[in-house]
Design an enzyme around this catalytic site. Structure first.
Site, mmCIF file in Angstrom:
data_model
loop_
_atom_site.group_PDB
_atom_site.id
_atom_site.type_symbol
_atom_site.label_atom_id
_atom_site.label_comp_id
_atom_site.label_asym_id
_atom_site.label_seq_id
_atom_site.Cartn_x
_atom_site.Cartn_y
_atom_site.Cartn_z
ATOM 1 N N ALA A 188 -3.058 5.385 -3.951
ATOM 2 C CA ALA A 188 -3.011 5.008 -2.538
ATOM 3 C C ALA A 188 -3.686 3.646 -2.339
ATOM 4 O O ALA A 188 -3.186 2.799 -1.584
ATOM 5 C CB ALA A 188 -3.679 6.064 -1.676
ATOM 6 N N HIS A 189 -4.799 3.435 -3.015
ATOM 7 C CA HIS A 189 -5.492 2.144 -2.952
ATOM 8 C C HIS A 189 -4.591 1.031 -3.504
ATOM 9 O O HIS A 189 -4.514 -0.062 -2.929
ATOM 10 C CB HIS A 189 -6.800 2.200 -3.735
ATOM 11 C CG HIS A 189 -7.437 0.861 -3.938
ATOM 12 N ND1 HIS A 189 -7.919 0.091 -2.900
ATOM 13 C CD2 HIS A 189 -7.648 0.139 -5.066
ATOM 14 C CE1 HIS A 189 -8.396 -1.044 -3.377
ATOM 15 N NE2 HIS A 189 -8.251 -1.034 -4.690
ATOM 16 N N ALA A 190 -3.913 1.311 -4.609
ATOM 17 C CA ALA A 190 -3.010 0.318 -5.202
ATOM 18 C C ALA A 190 -1.895 -0.041 -4.220
ATOM 19 O O ALA A 190 -1.560 -1.220 -4.052
ATOM 20 C CB ALA A 190 -2.432 0.847 -6.511
#
Length: 113
Positions: free
Chosen positions: A77-79
């Protein structure tokens, strides 16, 4: 989270980060009124963000297609967040190159008068 998804997430972040670095250099080029260098740096940014997007798309297709169903991953999700944020920065930088190129031409024309 499996190793393949971790690797995909890290590669997205890596390529998106390289795209951001090229985009930031293009913005510096705009400051210096070096629009050709800005365009070249934006080519690099586009190449890197496209690679990051391809990695994301491959991971999503494997998940949705049932080939490799994935659990939720905060790292992935961060990526994705990183990818989309930098993609927005690239879009803004592209517009700034166009805007400031026009201004530069207008100023040059006024100086000739």
């Amino acid at each position: 989270m499996n190793e393949e998804l971790i690797q995909a997430a890290m590669n997205i972040i890596l390529h998106a980060g390289d795209a951001r670095a090229a985009c930031m250099q293009a913005l510096k080029n705009i400051e210096d009124a070096d629009f050709e260098a800005a365009k070249e740096n934006m080519k690099t940014a586009n190449k890197e963000i496209t690679e990051a997007h391809k990695i994301q798309t491959d991971a999503i297709q494997k998940d949705v297609g049932g080939e490799k169903p994935q659990e939720y991953s905060l790292l992935f999700a961060h990526a994705q967040d990183t990818l989309m944020t930098i993609y927005s920065e690239i879009n803004i930088a592209k517009r700034l190159i166009k805007i400031f190129s026009v201004y530069e031409k207008r100023i040059a024309a006024l100086e000739e008068k």
